[in-house]
Design a protein around this motif. Structure first.
Motif, PDB file in Angstrom:
ATOM      1  N   MET A   1       0.538   6.180   0.439  1.00 55.34           N
ATOM      2  CA  MET A   1       1.451   5.722  -0.606  1.00 55.34           C
ATOM      3  C   MET A   1       0.667   4.824  -1.552  1.00 55.34           C
ATOM      4  O   MET A   1       0.087   3.813  -1.136  1.00 55.34           O
ATOM      5  CB  MET A   1       2.604   4.914  -0.016  1.00 55.34           C
TER       6      MET A   1
ATOM      7  N   MET B   1       2.235   9.924  -1.774  1.00 53.07           N
ATOM      8  CA  MET B   1       3.634   9.635  -2.066  1.00 53.07           C
ATOM      9  C   MET B   1       3.759   8.401  -2.944  1.00 53.07           C
ATOM     10  O   MET B   1       2.877   7.543  -2.935  1.00 53.07           O
ATOM     11  CB  MET B   1       4.402   9.407  -0.754  1.00 53.07           C
ATOM     12  N   GLU B   2       4.847   8.333  -3.691  1.00 52.28           N
ATOM     13  CA  GLU B   2       5.096   7.153  -4.507  1.00 52.28           C
ATOM     14  C   GLU B   2       5.454   5.974  -3.612  1.00 52.28           C
ATOM     15  O   GLU B   2       6.038   6.141  -2.542  1.00 52.28           O
ATOM     16  CB  GLU B   2       6.232   7.425  -5.495  1.00 52.28           C
ATOM     17  N   LEU B   3       5.114   4.807  -4.081  1.00 52.25           N
ATOM     18  CA  LEU B   3       5.371   3.596  -3.320  1.00 52.25           C
ATOM     19  C   LEU B   3       6.829   3.188  -3.495  1.00 52.25           C
ATOM     20  O   LEU B   3       7.284   2.937  -4.617  1.00 52.25           O
ATOM     21  CB  LEU B   3       4.449   2.486  -3.822  1.00 52.25           C
ATOM     22  N   PRO B   4       7.605   3.109  -2.397  1.00 54.63           N
ATOM     23  CA  PRO B   4       9.007   2.687  -2.516  1.00 54.63           C
ATOM     24  C   PRO B   4       9.118   1.169  -2.645  1.00 54.63           C
ATOM     25  O   PRO B   4       8.108   0.455  -2.661  1.00 54.63           O
ATOM     26  CB  PRO B   4       9.613   3.183  -1.203  1.00 54.63           C
ATOM     27  N   ALA B   5      10.324   0.683  -2.700  1.00 63.48           N
ATOM     28  CA  ALA B   5      10.545  -0.757  -2.850  1.00 63.48           C
ATOM     29  C   ALA B   5      10.362  -1.509  -1.539  1.00 63.48           C
ATOM     30  O   ALA B   5      10.157  -2.730  -1.539  1.00 63.48           O
ATOM     31  CB  ALA B   5      11.943  -1.022  -3.408  1.00 63.48           C
ATOM     32  N   GLU B   6      10.453  -0.797  -0.414  1.00 63.70           N
ATOM     33  CA  GLU B   6      10.326  -1.464   0.884  1.00 63.70           C
ATOM     34  C   GLU B   6       9.861  -0.460   1.932  1.00 63.70           C
ATOM     35  O   GLU B   6       9.815   0.752   1.695  1.00 63.70           O
ATOM     36  CB  GLU B   6      11.658  -2.072   1.296  1.00 63.70           C
TER      37      GLU B   6
ATOM     38  N   ASP C   1       9.558   2.088   4.911  1.00 57.75           N
ATOM     39  CA  ASP C   1      10.404   3.130   5.472  1.00 57.75           C
ATOM     40  C   ASP C   1       9.696   3.707   6.688  1.00 57.75           C
ATOM     41  O   ASP C   1       8.682   4.387   6.560  1.00 57.75           O
ATOM     42  CB  ASP C   1      10.653   4.222   4.430  1.00 57.75           C
TER      43      ASP C   1
ATOM     44  N   SER D   1       8.757   7.465   6.852  1.00 57.41           N
ATOM     45  CA  SER D   1       7.807   8.059   5.921  1.00 57.41           C
ATOM     46  C   SER D   1       6.619   8.653   6.665  1.00 57.41           C
ATOM     47  O   SER D   1       6.221   8.185   7.727  1.00 57.41           O
ATOM     48  CB  SER D   1       7.303   7.000   4.937  1.00 57.41           C
TER      49      SER D   1
ATOM     50  N   ILE E   1      -0.620   2.484   3.318  1.00 53.13           N
ATOM     51  CA  ILE E   1       0.313   2.045   2.286  1.00 53.13           C
ATOM     52  C   ILE E   1      -0.377   0.978   1.441  1.00 53.13           C
ATOM     53  O   ILE E   1      -0.804  -0.058   1.947  1.00 53.13           O
ATOM     54  CB  ILE E   1       1.609   1.507   2.915  1.00 53.13           C
TER      55      ILE E   1
ATOM     56  N   ALA F   1      10.069  -7.297   2.450  1.00 52.79           N
ATOM     57  CA  ALA F   1      10.203  -5.869   2.150  1.00 52.79           C
ATOM     58  C   ALA F   1       9.289  -4.988   2.991  1.00 52.79           C
ATOM     59  O   ALA F   1       9.583  -3.802   3.171  1.00 52.79           O
ATOM     60  CB  ALA F   1       9.921  -5.627   0.667  1.00 52.79           C
ATOM     61  N   TRP F   2       8.230  -5.563   3.546  1.00 51.76           N
ATOM     62  CA  TRP F   2       7.235  -4.726   4.214  1.00 51.76           C
ATOM     63  C   TRP F   2       6.913  -5.178   5.636  1.00 51.76           C
ATOM     64  O   TRP F   2       7.045  -4.408   6.579  1.00 51.76           O
ATOM     65  CB  TRP F   2       5.949  -4.675   3.365  1.00 51.76           C
TER      66      TRP F   2
END
Length: 314
Positions: free
Chosen positions: A220, A238-243, A245, A248, A253, A267-268
């Protein structure tokens, strides 16, 4: 179960910020990883194996952008803004920071193509912020520093000593700077409140590696070098989400753009540790650009005797 790795900036990027109680308790119970080599390139090479062992990021990103990197040597010649000051000149912006459109890039390259063509190294741009010079595979290439490491520095630091740009490339750069300085597009950019494109930044030269491997199942990121490396290794990007997952497929990441330690924790870090405690994750690692790192395992939560650690720099 998967091991997830968070790529982080150097601990110093977070300044004096401190983790809140829960995050600090978890960090205090983690294992420190052996110190590794510092730097952006070294950090990525901990996760990707290139054969031969070089760093031809221009060829790797060219392959990602255009798919035609084989059979030639490539050099990035990214658009740059250089500003003279009392002690010399400084690199203020490069590549995507200049916000060039495809039309902007084409207008500038139209003026540069005759010069680079006459020098036997044609220049083009499959992406507005990523410009490339093509050379014979056996051509000698100038030493280079990634622009991310050169922003704000005095250009004289890169023109002298062991890493000096050879005379041929300095002459070509000087001619390009004159053309760019006088280009009418820069007056238009000034009217839009944008910095000029008055120089080029040569970097990342080499030929496409024979092989690029990684142990990660997916990546990501929004950063171009890591994106190109992942594509070269054949793993999904993959695109980096807000938190975080836990479902995934990404196991590497990229959080190097983060500068808010509490946001990182909320968030992480804490969601990933919850997945670890719940058996949805095998292990979690933090890999920082300064070479420091931490490893989290499911049994560490029982290390109650360890002191909390609120800062990544401790």
């Amino acid at each position: 179960m998967a091991t997830v790795t968070f790529l982080l900036p150097a601990a110093g990027a977070f300044g004096a910020q401190r983790l809140r109680q829960e995050g600090a308790a978890h960090l205090g119970r983690a294992d420190r990883l052996p110190s590794a080599t510092a730097g952006r390139q070294a950090q990525l090479l901990r996760h990707f194996r290139l054969l031969p062992q070089r760093w031809p990021i221009a060829a790797i990103s060219r392959q990602a952008d255009a798919g035609d990197a084989a059979g030639a040597a490539w050099l990035r010649a990214d658009p740059a803004w250089v500003r003279p000051d009392i002690n010399g000149a400084r690199l203020l912006a490069c590549g995507q920071d200049l916000q060039l459109t495809a039309a902007d890039a084409e207008a500038l390259l139209k003026a540069l193509r005759p010069v680079f063509g006459d020098a036997g190294c044609p220049i083009d741009a499959p992406h507005p912020s990523r410009w490339y010079v093509r050379l014979p595979a056996e051509a000698g290439l100038p030493p280079s520093i990634p622009p991310a490491e050169a922003i704000g520095t005095d250009l004289a630091d890169h023109l002298h000593g062991e890493d000096a740009i050879p005379r041929r490339w300095r002459a070509l750069l000087s001619e390009a700077q004159i053309i760019l300085h006088n280009h009418p597009l820069n007056a238009e950019r000034a009217g839009r409140g944008l910095g000029p494109v008055n120089s080029l930044w040569f970097w990342g030269g080499g030929v496409l590696p024979d092989q690029v491997d990684t142990a990660h199942a997916g990546v990501m990121t929004v950063e171009e070098e890591l994106h190109a490396l992942a594509l070269a290794s054949g793993v999904p990007v993959m695109e980096l989400p807000a938190e975080f997952d836990a479902d995934s497929a990404a196991t590497l990441i990229d959080l190097r753009a983060l500068r808010d330690l509490r946001l990182f924790a909320d968030a992480w870090l804490l969601p990933a540790l919850a997945a670890l405690a719940g058996g949805r994750l095998g292990a979690l690692k933090l890999d920082m650009e300064d070479g420091a790192g931490y490893s989290f395992g499911p049994r560490q939560r029982w290390r109650f005797w360890r002191d909390a650690q609120a800062s990544l720099t401790q």
